[in-house]
Enzyme design. Sequence first.
Site, PDB file in Angstrom:
ATOM      1  N   ALA A 106     -27.223  10.329  39.884  1.00 36.50           N
ATOM      2  CA  ALA A 106     -27.013  11.421  41.016  1.00 36.50           C
ATOM      3  C   ALA A 106     -25.819  11.249  41.658  1.00 36.50           C
ATOM      4  CB  ALA A 106     -28.250  11.056  41.961  1.00 36.50           C
ATOM      5  N   GLY A 141     -22.241  15.932  39.264  1.00 40.76           N
ATOM      6  CA  GLY A 141     -22.570  17.252  38.301  1.00 40.76           C
ATOM      7  C   GLY A 141     -24.262  17.410  38.724  1.00 40.76           C
ATOM      8  N   ARG A 151     -24.016   4.267  38.885  1.00 40.77           N
ATOM      9  CA  ARG A 151     -23.573   3.089  39.044  1.00 40.77           C
ATOM     10  C   ARG A 151     -22.340   3.086  40.187  1.00 40.77           C
ATOM     11  NH1 ARG A 151     -20.778   3.971  33.124  1.00 40.77           N
ATOM     12  NH2 ARG A 151     -21.026   5.897  34.106  1.00 40.77           N
ATOM     13  N   ARG A 152     -22.117   4.291  40.590  1.00 46.49           N
ATOM     14  CA  ARG A 152     -20.854   4.158  41.431  1.00 46.49           C
ATOM     15  C   ARG A 152     -21.546   3.967  42.781  1.00 46.49           C
ATOM     16  NH1 ARG A 152     -17.521   9.033  39.137  1.00 46.49           N
ATOM     17  NH2 ARG A 152     -19.668   9.730  38.554  1.00 46.49           N
ATOM     18  N   ASP A 174     -27.315   0.631  36.470  1.00 40.38           N
ATOM     19  CA  ASP A 174     -26.541   0.892  34.851  1.00 40.38           C
ATOM     20  C   ASP A 174     -28.018   1.156  34.283  1.00 40.38           C
ATOM     21  OD1 ASP A 174     -25.769   1.295  32.298  1.00 40.38           O
ATOM     22  OD2 ASP A 174     -23.899   0.050  32.930  1.00 40.38           O
ATOM     23  N   VAL A 175     -28.287   2.382  33.627  1.00 37.81           N
ATOM     24  CA  VAL A 175     -29.320   2.746  32.904  1.00 37.81           C
ATOM     25  C   VAL A 175     -29.439   1.842  31.601  1.00 37.81           C
ATOM     26  CG1 VAL A 175     -30.092   4.876  33.843  1.00 37.81           C
ATOM     27  CG2 VAL A 175     -28.592   4.898  31.650  1.00 37.81           C
ATOM     28  N   TYR A 211     -23.168  12.382  19.868  1.00 36.17           N
ATOM     29  CA  TYR A 211     -23.863  12.816  21.001  1.00 36.17           C
ATOM     30  C   TYR A 211     -24.858  13.879  20.718  1.00 36.17           C
ATOM     31  CZ  TYR A 211     -24.331  15.531  25.289  1.00 36.17           C
ATOM     32  OH  TYR A 211     -24.793  16.015  26.659  1.00 36.17           O
ATOM     33  N   GLY A 221     -26.476  24.644  28.013  1.00 30.66           N
ATOM     34  CA  GLY A 221     -25.206  24.790  27.570  1.00 30.66           C
ATOM     35  C   GLY A 221     -24.181  24.086  28.361  1.00 30.66           C
ATOM     36  N   VAL A 229     -21.899  23.254  31.143  1.00 32.05           N
ATOM     37  CA  VAL A 229     -22.139  23.134  32.709  1.00 32.05           C
ATOM     38  C   VAL A 229     -20.797  22.427  32.975  1.00 32.05           C
ATOM     39  CG1 VAL A 229     -23.276  22.591  34.806  1.00 32.05           C
ATOM     40  CG2 VAL A 229     -24.270  22.554  32.412  1.00 32.05           C
TER      41      VAL A 229
HETATM   42  P1  NDP Z   1     -21.509  14.131  35.097  1.00 28.33           P
HETATM   43  O1  NDP Z   1     -20.403  13.029  34.364  1.00 28.33           O
HETATM   44  O2  NDP Z   1     -20.978  14.885  36.306  1.00 28.33           O
HETATM   45  O3  NDP Z   1     -22.740  13.217  35.521  1.00 28.33           O
HETATM   46  C1  NDP Z   1     -23.063  12.184  34.707  1.00 28.33           C
HETATM   47  C2  NDP Z   1     -24.025  11.431  35.762  1.00 28.33           C
HETATM   48  O4  NDP Z   1     -24.657  10.323  34.897  1.00 28.33           O
HETATM   49  C3  NDP Z   1     -23.149  10.773  36.718  1.00 28.33           C
HETATM   50  O5  NDP Z   1     -23.955  10.662  37.943  1.00 28.33           O
HETATM   51  C4  NDP Z   1     -23.076   9.230  36.141  1.00 28.33           C
HETATM   52  O6  NDP Z   1     -23.040   8.090  37.353  1.00 28.33           O
HETATM   53  C5  NDP Z   1     -24.400   9.100  35.408  1.00 28.33           C
HETATM   54  N1  NDP Z   1     -24.315   7.941  34.376  1.00 28.33           N
HETATM   55  C6  NDP Z   1     -23.564   8.084  33.062  1.00 28.33           C
HETATM   56  N2  NDP Z   1     -23.595   6.930  32.708  1.00 28.33           N
HETATM   57  C7  NDP Z   1     -24.469   5.919  33.529  1.00 28.33           C
HETATM   58  C8  NDP Z   1     -25.172   4.877  33.239  1.00 28.33           C
HETATM   59  N3  NDP Z   1     -24.793   3.943  32.196  1.00 28.33           N
HETATM   60  N4  NDP Z   1     -25.994   4.359  34.212  1.00 28.33           N
HETATM   61  C9  NDP Z   1     -26.489   5.186  35.099  1.00 28.33           C
HETATM   62  N5  NDP Z   1     -25.713   6.457  35.260  1.00 28.33           N
HETATM   63  C10 NDP Z   1     -24.848   6.695  34.517  1.00 28.33           C
HETATM   64  O7  NDP Z   1     -21.862  14.883  33.945  1.00 28.33           O
HETATM   65  P2  NDP Z   1     -23.555  15.881  33.903  1.00 28.33           P
HETATM   66  O8  NDP Z   1     -23.984  16.208  35.205  1.00 28.33           O
HETATM   67  O9  NDP Z   1     -22.870  17.211  33.220  1.00 28.33           O
HETATM   68  O10 NDP Z   1     -24.407  15.226  33.032  1.00 28.33           O
HETATM   69  C11 NDP Z   1     -25.707  14.938  33.340  1.00 28.33           C
HETATM   70  C12 NDP Z   1     -26.584  15.160  32.193  1.00 28.33           C
HETATM   71  O11 NDP Z   1     -26.403  16.604  31.526  1.00 28.33           O
HETATM   72  C13 NDP Z   1     -26.034  14.246  30.999  1.00 28.33           C
HETATM   73  O12 NDP Z   1     -27.441  13.763  30.505  1.00 28.33           O
HETATM   74  C14 NDP Z   1     -25.575  15.411  30.079  1.00 28.33           C
HETATM   75  O13 NDP Z   1     -25.635  14.872  28.698  1.00 28.33           O
HETATM   76  C15 NDP Z   1     -26.134  16.647  30.446  1.00 28.33           C
HETATM   77  N6  NDP Z   1     -25.699  18.039  30.026  1.00 28.33           N
HETATM   78  C16 NDP Z   1     -24.537  18.043  30.232  1.00 28.33           C
HETATM   79  C17 NDP Z   1     -24.054  19.545  29.986  1.00 28.33           C
HETATM   80  C18 NDP Z   1     -22.652  19.663  30.331  1.00 28.33           C
HETATM   81  O14 NDP Z   1     -22.253  20.767  29.854  1.00 28.33           O
HETATM   82  N7  NDP Z   1     -22.167  19.356  31.575  1.00 28.33           N
HETATM   83  C19 NDP Z   1     -24.633  20.201  29.109  1.00 28.33           C
HETATM   84  C20 NDP Z   1     -25.937  19.933  28.744  1.00 28.33           C
HETATM   85  C21 NDP Z   1     -26.383  18.462  28.978  1.00 28.33           C
HETATM   86  P3  NDP Z   1     -22.160   7.064  37.459  1.00 28.33           P
HETATM   87  O15 NDP Z   1     -21.005   7.122  36.620  1.00 28.33           O
HETATM   88  O16 NDP Z   1     -22.189   6.646  38.954  1.00 28.33           O
HETATM   89  O17 NDP Z   1     -23.132   5.909  36.833  1.00 28.33           O
HETATM   90  C1  8X3 Z   2     -23.100  19.293  26.678  1.00 28.28           C
HETATM   91  C2  8X3 Z   2     -23.012  20.530  26.335  1.00 28.28           C
HETATM   92  O1  8X3 Z   2     -21.992  21.877  24.398  1.00 28.28           O
HETATM   93  O2  8X3 Z   2     -20.666  20.021  25.066  1.00 28.28           O
HETATM   94  O3  8X3 Z   2     -24.348  18.626  26.189  1.00 28.28           O
HETATM   95  O4  8X3 Z   2     -22.826  19.623  24.134  1.00 28.28           O
HETATM   96  S1  8X3 Z   2     -21.903  20.337  24.871  1.00 28.28           S
END
Ligand code: NDP
Ligand code: 8X3
Length: 252
Positions: free
Chosen positions: A10, A13, A34-35, A60-61, A153, A184, A186
């Site tokens: 949370a 993104g 994590r942050r 950390d998940v 991925y 797609g 984001v």
């Molecule tokens: P961001 O990098 O903006 O956000 C990712 C979030 O995941 C951060 O809050 C980060 O928090 C958290 N995170 C990452 N690794 C860990 C960990 N090991 N433990 C706990 N929290 C973790 O990316 P998005 O918002 O884009 O990504 C969110 C989801 O959406 C992901 O599952 C991504 O695969 C998916 N997605 C994204 C797309 C895109 O184009 N952006 C498209 C499709 C799917 P912190 O670093 O504080 O731990």
């Molecule tokens: C993130 C979107 O197209 O880079 O899941 O895989 S893509």
Amino acid sequence: MKKLVFITGATSGIGLACAKKFAADGNNLILTGRRAERLQEISASLQKEFDVNVKTIQMDVRDKADVFSAVDDLPDAWQNIDVLINNAGLAVGLGTIQEGEIDDWERMIDTNVKGLLYVSRAILPGMVARKSGHVINIGSIAGKEVYPNGNVYCATKFAVDALTKAIRIDAVQAGIKVTQIAPGAVETEFSIVRFKGDKEKADSVYKGFEPLHPEDIADSVFYVTTLPPHVNINDLLIMPTAQASATILHKK
Ligand code: NDP
Ligand code: 8X3
């Protein structure tokens, strides 16, 4: 009825946009990431702006012990989680299997697949016992189509697609709703993480077309939680209008 919503990832993104969306509707939140500093800032600002209760958990998940103790140690008032948003996830690197970085693969598998499993294993039993709850997994177009250099991925997001179906089957007798939201492109910190901090390379991903905004996804995540008890959205694939498939984009 106001809900208790547990969101992984949370701090940025899509997860952050979901936190804002659910808070704006008056729901209480458990926010994780994590942050720690970001979690504190976000929690303070949401509580002030929307007068909701927010609990933060730095975790950390990938850390199985931490995930289970964080959920087990929740005070009574925070235990009845209505909605779990399995959002934490990442892509690291973009390259062929033959030249791939094994550490990058492990980060993606450990976060996107094992992390989602740990959190679900920790929270789902409570939902099943109460016969009430909604699990929302953030998948991806990468879990529907394999694209060049996406390999591991994509495999993790295909796993999210499979696990979403599996959890639905396993929890159907308890009346649990299970939804996948698969976006797609984001614009978030996603590409900065994928390209290991190379902001220029990350920005270039979103040049020439309008990508989705995290709020677009949060709107749909929120929407699926507003439907009557007998209605479940299984799967939503949400794309920018300019993106026809994982690789076909209309760029200006
Ligand atoms: P961001 O990098 O903006 O956000 C990712 C979030 O995941 C951060 O809050 C980060 O928090 C958290 N995170 C990452 N690794 C860990 C960990 N090991 N433990 C706990 N929290 C973790 O990316 P998005 O918002 O884009 O990504 C969110 C989801 O959406 C992901 O599952 C991504 O695969 C998916 N997605 C994204 C797309 C895109 O184009 N952006 C498209 C499709 C799917 P912190 O670093 O504080 O731990
Ligand atoms: C993130 C979107 O197209 O880079 O899941 O895989 S893509």
